[in-house]
Design a protein around this motif. Sequence first.
Motif, short mmCIF file in Angstrom:
data_model
loop_
_atom_site.label_atom_id
_atom_site.label_comp_id
_atom_site.label_asym_id
_atom_site.label_seq_id
_atom_site.Cartn_x
_atom_site.Cartn_y
_atom_site.Cartn_z
N LYS A 37 0.84 -1.19 0.00
CA LYS A 37 0.00 0.00 0.00
C LYS A 37 0.88 1.25 0.00
N TYR A 38 0.51 2.25 -0.77
CA TYR A 38 1.25 3.50 -0.79
C TYR A 38 0.30 4.66 -1.05
N TYR A 39 0.78 5.86 -0.71
CA TYR A 39 0.02 7.09 -0.93
C TYR A 39 0.78 7.95 -1.93
N LEU A 40 0.11 8.43 -2.96
CA LEU A 40 0.74 9.26 -3.98
C LEU A 40 0.63 10.73 -3.57
N LEU A 41 1.77 11.42 -3.53
CA LEU A 41 1.82 12.82 -3.13
C LEU A 41 1.93 13.72 -4.34
N LYS A 42 1.07 14.72 -4.42
CA LYS A 42 1.08 15.66 -5.54
C LYS A 42 1.16 17.10 -5.02
N GLY A 43 1.50 18.00 -5.92
CA GLY A 43 1.43 19.42 -5.58
C GLY A 43 2.74 19.98 -5.05
N THR A 44 2.62 21.16 -4.44
CA THR A 44 3.78 21.86 -3.90
C THR A 44 4.29 21.14 -2.65
N VAL A 45 5.43 21.59 -2.15
CA VAL A 45 5.98 21.00 -0.93
C VAL A 45 4.99 21.16 0.22
N ASP A 46 4.44 22.36 0.38
CA ASP A 46 3.48 22.59 1.46
C ASP A 46 2.24 21.72 1.31
N GLU A 47 1.78 21.56 0.09
CA GLU A 47 0.61 20.70 -0.14
C GLU A 47 0.94 19.24 0.19
N ARG A 48 2.14 18.83 -0.13
CA ARG A 48 2.54 17.45 0.17
C ARG A 48 2.69 17.23 1.68
N ILE A 49 3.23 18.23 2.38
CA ILE A 49 3.34 18.13 3.83
C ILE A 49 1.95 17.98 4.45
N GLU A 50 1.00 18.73 3.93
CA GLU A 50 -0.38 18.63 4.43
C GLU A 50 -0.96 17.24 4.17
N GLN A 51 -0.69 16.68 2.99
CA GLN A 51 -1.17 15.33 2.67
C GLN A 51 -0.54 14.29 3.59
N VAL A 52 0.76 14.41 3.82
CA VAL A 52 1.45 13.47 4.72
C VAL A 52 0.90 13.59 6.13
N SER A 53 0.72 14.80 6.61
CA SER A 53 0.22 15.03 7.97
C SER A 53 -1.14 14.39 8.17
N LYS A 54 -1.98 14.49 7.17
CA LYS A 54 -3.32 13.91 7.27
C LYS A 54 -3.24 12.39 7.43
N VAL A 55 -2.34 11.76 6.71
CA VAL A 55 -2.18 10.31 6.81
C VAL A 55 -1.60 9.93 8.17
N LEU A 56 -0.56 10.64 8.60
CA LEU A 56 0.13 10.27 9.83
C LEU A 56 -0.70 10.49 11.08
N THR A 57 -1.63 11.43 11.04
CA THR A 57 -2.46 11.71 12.21
C THR A 57 -3.77 10.93 12.20
N ALA A 58 -3.98 10.11 11.19
CA ALA A 58 -5.18 9.29 11.15
C ALA A 58 -5.15 8.28 12.30
N PRO A 59 -6.28 8.00 12.93
CA PRO A 59 -6.33 7.10 14.09
C PRO A 59 -5.67 5.74 13.83
N GLU A 60 -5.82 5.21 12.62
CA GLU A 60 -5.27 3.88 12.34
C GLU A 60 -3.75 3.87 12.30
N ASN A 61 -3.14 5.05 12.21
CA ASN A 61 -1.67 5.13 12.18
C ASN A 61 -1.07 5.57 13.51
N ASN A 62 -1.92 5.69 14.52
CA ASN A 62 -1.45 6.03 15.87
C ASN A 62 -1.23 4.75 16.65
N LYS A 63 0.02 4.46 17.01
CA LYS A 63 0.33 3.19 17.68
C LYS A 63 -0.28 3.09 19.06
N PHE A 64 -0.67 4.22 19.64
CA PHE A 64 -1.32 4.21 20.95
C PHE A 64 -2.73 4.71 20.84
N ASN A 65 -3.39 4.29 19.78
CA ASN A 65 -4.75 4.75 19.50
C ASN A 65 -5.68 4.48 20.67
#
Length: 338
Positions: free
Chosen positions: A310-338
């Motif tokens: 599984k992978y996530y495709l990042l598009k856009g400017t650096v700031d837009e990509r940081i926002e996309q990454v942040s959304k994935v990393l802060t998702a409940p399923e990616n929190n090891k201490f959910n």
Amino acid sequence: MKNLYMKDRHKVGLTLGKFAPFHKGHQLMIETAIKEVNELIVLIYDDPIINIPLSIRAGWIREIYPQIEVIEGVNSPNDSGYTPEIMKIQEDYVSEVLGNRSITHFYSSEPYGVHMSAALNAVNRQVDISRNSIPISATKIREDAFKNKKFIHPVVYKDLITKVVLLGAPSTGKTTLAEKLAVHFDTQWMPEYGREYWENHQVNKRLTLEDLLKIAEIHIEKEDALILESNRFLFSDTNAITTYLFSLDYHGKALEALENLAKTAENRHDIIFVCDTDIPYDDTWDRSGDVKRKEFQQTIIEDLNARNLKYYLLKGTVDERIEQVSKVLTAPENNKFN
């Protein structure tokens, strides 16, 4: 009350918990037990709300203390408290797991040691219940593992870090993004070691099969060291799969050892991002052109699909990509201490 020492009897100790995560307070309890009993059993409770699998938590203790027995408590009760009903549920579960095995010493650093040791007809050994010797709790570590990492064994700490890898063809913004993500999340990032190695060892823009294997090996070594310095996340620019694909592209083949490292890389990182080719191509002397960039990008994506990763495709400017990454990393399923 049983005699703590019972010199003429084979002493069997038991302790239990979720160990989410396992920390030096737990280690103090286990090491105290090892000194006092002939045999020690650790029962690890499962918990559906903890994203760190039961097998990982059990693996920590097995690796640090290979001489003790670890039981993975599948379908363990989630009830907590000290009502007669809840205590009975806990006691019955432990009794069922143990079967006919006799326990002489029950170890804990919690009040439940009183009723559990009585149910087992065992000595109640409560270790550092006031947390004076090791002032830490799993709750504090879950809140901020980086701040409290002095209380965490390296074997455990490396599994508390979410390993993130950025893939993509040359000139897709991986390096810039990895560096900025590290700043954004106040953590470490692993540069692509192959770039440094290539600059010092390339001949006519080529590397040998042995060079490519060395790149993958050293990249992994450096990445492992950075994990222990990271705060929640480690961002890596490239992995052994890309190095393997470069070997196929350069030579039409790869050394078996590199192929094996690429296979291992399938499970090395928790989250994979692929940087898209939607940014302008940076046509430096060491690159092979925009056409080649798009071809190699397609090779990377096809390989990920073939490996069923599984992978996530990042598009856009650096700031837009940081926002996309942040959304994935802060998702409940990616929190090891959910």
